[in-house]
Every structure is written in C-alpha cells, then in structure tokens.
Design a protein around this motif. Structure first.
Motif, PDB file in Angstrom:
ATOM      1  N   LEU A 173      44.843  27.483  39.975  1.00 14.74           N
ATOM      2  CA  LEU A 173      45.528  28.794  40.364  1.00 14.74           C
ATOM      3  C   LEU A 173      45.204  29.212  41.829  1.00 14.74           C
ATOM      4  O   LEU A 173      44.277  28.458  42.675  1.00 14.74           O
ATOM      5  CB  LEU A 173      44.852  30.010  39.615  1.00 14.74           C
ATOM      6  N   ILE A 174      46.411  29.999  42.629  1.00  9.73           N
ATOM      7  CA  ILE A 174      46.037  30.229  43.892  1.00  9.73           C
ATOM      8  C   ILE A 174      45.943  31.738  44.090  1.00  9.73           C
ATOM      9  O   ILE A 174      46.588  32.309  43.118  1.00  9.73           O
ATOM     10  CB  ILE A 174      47.265  29.574  44.804  1.00  9.73           C
ATOM     11  N   SER A 175      45.425  32.127  45.142  1.00 16.41           N
ATOM     12  CA  SER A 175      45.197  33.521  45.267  1.00 16.41           C
ATOM     13  C   SER A 175      45.837  33.865  46.723  1.00 16.41           C
ATOM     14  O   SER A 175      45.024  33.955  47.615  1.00 16.41           O
ATOM     15  CB  SER A 175      43.910  34.239  45.136  1.00 16.41           C
ATOM     16  N   PRO A 176      47.116  34.113  46.984  1.00 11.81           N
ATOM     17  CA  PRO A 176      47.807  34.389  48.242  1.00 11.81           C
ATOM     18  C   PRO A 176      47.096  35.974  48.643  1.00 11.81           C
ATOM     19  O   PRO A 176      47.504  36.681  47.683  1.00 11.81           O
ATOM     20  CB  PRO A 176      49.310  34.287  48.064  1.00 11.81           C
ATOM     21  N   PHE A 177      46.747  35.997  49.842  1.00 16.12           N
ATOM     22  CA  PHE A 177      46.381  37.310  50.144  1.00 16.12           C
ATOM     23  C   PHE A 177      47.320  38.374  50.971  1.00 16.12           C
ATOM     24  O   PHE A 177      47.629  38.019  52.055  1.00 16.12           O
ATOM     25  CB  PHE A 177      45.070  37.355  51.238  1.00 16.12           C
ATOM     26  N   VAL A 178      47.902  39.141  50.023  1.00 17.51           N
ATOM     27  CA  VAL A 178      48.901  40.154  50.603  1.00 17.51           C
ATOM     28  C   VAL A 178      48.498  41.217  51.701  1.00 17.51           C
ATOM     29  O   VAL A 178      48.961  41.095  52.701  1.00 17.51           O
ATOM     30  CB  VAL A 178      49.558  40.879  49.397  1.00 17.51           C
ATOM     31  N   GLY A 179      47.428  41.624  51.579  1.00  9.43           N
ATOM     32  CA  GLY A 179      46.902  42.738  52.233  1.00  9.43           C
ATOM     33  C   GLY A 179      46.318  42.246  53.469  1.00  9.43           C
ATOM     34  O   GLY A 179      46.649  42.869  54.490  1.00  9.43           O
TER      35      GLY A 179
END
Length: 316
Positions: A173-179
């Motif tokens: 899983l990846i967590s791309p950081f939008v904010g």
C-alpha cells in the motif's frame, strides 16, 4: 444519506488518528498512526495506562538506558495499535522510526521487532501494516518484508518516481500526501487559497491511480493528508482514503449525493521496465516539491519520535 456514508460506497475509509473515541465513532475499516499522532496520544492523560505499561515492559526487558527508552517507545506504539484493532475490522498502520529511513537493514530489523511485539500479544501480522517513508531504502525493505508476509504502508509519498518504485517493488500500500503537496504550492505562491478545483495534490493521486490501474499493479492507493473535504470528494473511488476526525465529522454532517470520480480503465497495458536505483533518484530529484516535502516529513517525524523518547527518558 450523509457524505461519509455515501463515500464508503466507493472507497474504503481509514481513520487518520490514534484517538480511540474518534475511531469508535466513525467506524472506519482501518486506522493509520504516525509519530505525531502517537505523541499526541501519549500527551493525553487518558492514555497514562499505556505509558505505565511501556515503562514497566522496558524496565523488565532491561538493557542500557537507551535500549529501555527505545523499547518503551516501541511498546506503546504496539499497545496503542492493539487497542485500535479492537475497534476496527481491518488494518492498523504502525510507523517505523523515521530516523531509520535511509537504512534498508535497520528498517527490516525494526519491522520484525514490531511484528514480534504484536504477535507476542496474540495479534496476527495479517492485521498490521508497517509504515515506512517512501525512500529507496524503505521501498526495498518493504519488498523484502513482504516475502515474510509483513505488509507495509509506504508514506510521505510525493513524487511519481516514488509511486512507480513502490508498484514495481510490489509493496502492499502507498499513502500519497495530497494536503502537503497542496501546502507546498501555496507556500510557493503557485496556487491561491481560494482555488476551487483539482489542486496539484489531487492531480498527483489521480495520475498514480490511472497509471496503477492501467498497468494492473496490485499496490493499494490510499490518499492521505487532506486539507478540506473537496480534496477527498475529488478522489472518491480511490482504493482507500485516510481521513482525520475533523474532516470525518464534516463529511458526516453534510448531506447530498457523491459521484465516483476515479474509475479503473477497461483495458490494461504492459508495465514499463522497472526503475533502477539511479533512475529513481534522478527522477525523484527532478521534483523540487517532492524532494523538499519528503525531507521535511522525515525530519519532523524524527523530531516527534525524539520528543516521545524524551518523555520516556524522564520516567525511566
């Protein structure tokens, strides 16, 4: 139907918090934690029992003064994770010390230690995601750990090169950081705070989603680090969305229909040749925002880890 309920039709909702009360209230599938959230939890009087348990564990285990501080920090991370797992059906993400982010070997050792702590208390590794910064070293650690059925969540992801390398290494899983991408563009005066529409953080996740689905990569995409609910709604249909309690509350308070924005394609393409380490570092380095935000994120998570250890050092 409120927007939170509606959103759950298209994306798996994950709580971005260590607050047990919030997790119980919003009934997410999974929950994510990081050193900042663990530090907040430790500073709450509600969690004094966890602090006491961690200190007792560290003293019993013995070793040097430094070893005891590290063991106490690891213990409270796992104990809070176990408490969270009582409230959710899915995964909890527990983050490795950010100061290890540039050593594949040390990340693997720490991940195994955390998983062993979970399993000693009867929690299967199948319910835990080891959270690592998306450096080259951590991506390679995640690739190795998966061979032992230890699944990872690659966080602090800002560049397309990071996303490609994660997929090519078959991480879970990846967590791309939008904010945080959005924050950078605001800080550089490249975007107005009154901007309405798909901002650069949202566009980044949309690009990753399209690329992953087109090439049939199995890595899960979990949009993270949101500043407003508009960013979240633009990503409805993303595999997972990890959302803070403040924004979960806002979504729950709003009514109205939600349309699915992200949809997988009807056709697949052959993936390109995997990036080499040299190519990864070059491509990542071309994105000034990503370079700055990854470095900043690792530094700040490292500082919060240090603050946590200082709390234990006074008590031990």
């Amino acid at each position: 139907m409120n927007q939170l309920t509606a959103l759950k039709q298209f994306s798996t909702i994950v709580a971005d918090t260590s607050d047990i009360e919030s997790i119980s209230k919003y009934e997410p599938e999974d929950a994510t934690t990081n050193p900042s959230l663990i530090l907040q939890a430790v500073n709450s009087s509600v969690n004094q029992t966890f602090i006491d348990q961690a200190i007792k564990y560290a003293k019993k285990k013995g070793g040097s003064y430094k070893d005891q501080i590290v063991n106490a920090s690891d213990k409270i991370l796992v104990d809070l994770g176990i408490e969270i797992l009582k409230k959710i059906p899915g995964y909890v993400s527990s983050e490795v010390d950010a100061r290890l982010s540039f050593s594949t070997e040390k990340c693997i050792l720490k991940a195994n230690k955390l998983i062993n702590l979970y399993e000693e208390q009867g929690v299967s590794r199948s319910r835990v995601l080891i959270k690592l910064a998306a450096t080259w070293e951590c991506i390679k650690a995640a690739e190795e750990l998966k061979k032992d059925n230890i699944l990872c969540n690659l966080t602090l992801l800002f560049s397309f090169a990071q996303a490609r390398a994660c997929a090519e290494s078959n991480v879970f899983l990846i967590s791309p950081f939008v904010g945080r991408i959005y924050d950078w563009y605001i800080s550089q005066n490249l975007l107005s705070k009154s901007f309405v529409g798909k901002d650069p953080g949202v566009i980044s996740v949309c690009k990753i989603y399209e690329y992953y689905k087109k090439h049939n990569y199995k890595t899960i995409i979990m949009g993270a680090s949101f500043r407003n609910i508009q960013q979240i709604l633009y990503l409805s249909g993303c595999d997972r969305l990890t959302i803070s309690p403040v924004l979960l509350k806002e979504l729950e308070s709003n009514t109205g229909k939600i349309k699915r924005k992200l949809n997988p394609p009807n056709f697949f393409s052959v993936p390109p040749t995997a990036l080499s380490e040299e190519e990864f570092r070059w491509e990542h380095n071309q994105d000034a925002m990503a370079v700055e935000k990854l470095s900043e994120g690792v530094r700040n998570f490292g500082k919060d880890q240090l603050h946590l250890e200082k709390i234990f050092s006074k008590k031990i």
